[in-house]
Write an enzyme that holds these catalytic residues in place. Sequence first.
Site, PDB file in Angstrom:
ATOM      1  N   ASP A  60       0.937   0.434   1.423  1.00 19.11           N
ATOM      2  CA  ASP A  60       1.488  -1.054   0.817  1.00 19.11           C
ATOM      3  C   ASP A  60       2.087  -0.724  -0.449  1.00 19.11           C
ATOM      4  O   ASP A  60       2.948  -1.777  -0.779  1.00 19.11           O
ATOM      5  CB  ASP A  60       0.112  -2.018   0.866  1.00 19.11           C
ATOM      6  CG  ASP A  60      -0.949  -1.555  -0.192  1.00 19.11           C
ATOM      7  OD1 ASP A  60      -0.958  -0.282  -0.613  1.00 19.11           O
ATOM      8  OD2 ASP A  60      -1.890  -2.153  -0.292  1.00 19.11           O
TER       9      ASP A  60
ATOM     10  N   HIS B 122       1.005   2.612   6.774  1.00 20.93           N
ATOM     11  CA  HIS B 122      -0.163   2.904   7.611  1.00 20.93           C
ATOM     12  C   HIS B 122      -0.727   1.862   8.384  1.00 20.93           C
ATOM     13  O   HIS B 122      -0.819   0.769   7.923  1.00 20.93           O
ATOM     14  CB  HIS B 122      -1.216   4.087   6.931  1.00 20.93           C
ATOM     15  CG  HIS B 122      -1.759   3.300   5.987  1.00 20.93           C
ATOM     16  ND1 HIS B 122      -2.916   2.561   6.336  1.00 20.93           N
ATOM     17  CD2 HIS B 122      -1.510   3.070   4.717  1.00 20.93           C
ATOM     18  CE1 HIS B 122      -3.423   1.990   5.205  1.00 20.93           C
ATOM     19  NE2 HIS B 122      -2.649   2.521   4.070  1.00 20.93           N
TER      20      HIS B 122
END
Length: 397
Positions: free
Chosen positions: A295, A32
Amino acid sequence: MYFKLILISVLVLKGQCEKSFKLQQVLILSRHNVRTPLSKNLPEFTPKTWPTWKEKSGSLTAKGALLEGFMGEYFALWLKKHGLLNEDCPSEDNFFVYANTAQRTMASAEAFVTKGFPSCNVTIHNSSDSHDPIFNPVIHNTSAIFKLEAAEQMRVLLKSLHLNSSYEDLEQILNYKQSEYCLKKQKCDFVTDTNKIFVDVGFKPNVEGPLKISKSVIDSFIMENYEGFPDKEVAWGLLKNNDQWNSVLDLSKGYHSVIFNTTLIAKDIARPLISFMRDILLNKQYKITLLMGHDANIYTVLKSLDFKPFNLKHQHEMTPAGGKIVFQKWFEEKSDVTFMKVDYVYQCTNEMREGKRLSLDCPPEFTSMQLEGCKTDDNGFCLWEDFVGILNSLVED
């Protein structure tokens, strides 16, 4: 088979790449874009005042949506340039978008497709489960032996880190010894306070202590910088050059390395996502796939697939906000061989801060990635069948 890789290098060097190579399939695994800080406890760690954000904790910001929209616009142009898109609006059969259910991932996927494919009604698929099992970075293995071995790998990695000077630098930035956390809990020294490791089924691996506090604080610094807060508000103006940034970022990188970059944990966490990716690449008919995650997903997939060490130029983070691992299936017509090429595509830190728009003339950074188990030539190509073998071994192991 390696002679075919040599042939490809010769063809590329002779400038015949555009004529003989055909892009057949692309899978984009994305993090994102810019979000607000995750931790709600930041005021405990410093007597200083933190910058004020407009959005809720952990949400994609308007700046993040803008930057992800730029990525969408760029990839639409890039895919058309390479012939994978021949129409303005891709069909459902050709373009598959799947996002984690968190607001920041859903909103990032929406920004990507809305700007890249305006007026196209692209469906963004997601799970009905609020904790999507494909993206959820939790431990799955229930074995007691696994837990012991995984925790030991984390401890060994933690002990190998040399972070004392970074801890000291961060303490000074925060004025940590005057913080509420220090004064109330009498835990006032990042260097000597204890880090505790946790490995539990159904939960994300974790490290509680100064390393996690540091990660939470630095995460805010990074997002403040991307967001474009005034220099005097980003870490209160105390990170003025790359050396200072790199010093504190070693703490964030260390934390993520300990919880995600050990072999046992990475493979366990990433298995559902890698299985999902393998099914798309081998069994589905999509020409283009966008998977919007976090992540944690980037870290564990990179470690599981055993990518060689890499460096992202002009970026502070190992897994930048909005960064994408782009898996590309190429067919070389002259040799009748199929190849995999993998690039890390991302925006530079300063470009994100400035809100720089992307185009074919002003592209994002492309860093070529190499897999240990897939012999790669000088142009980043490795044999497709070797890459498939890696996927199969991870899913079937």
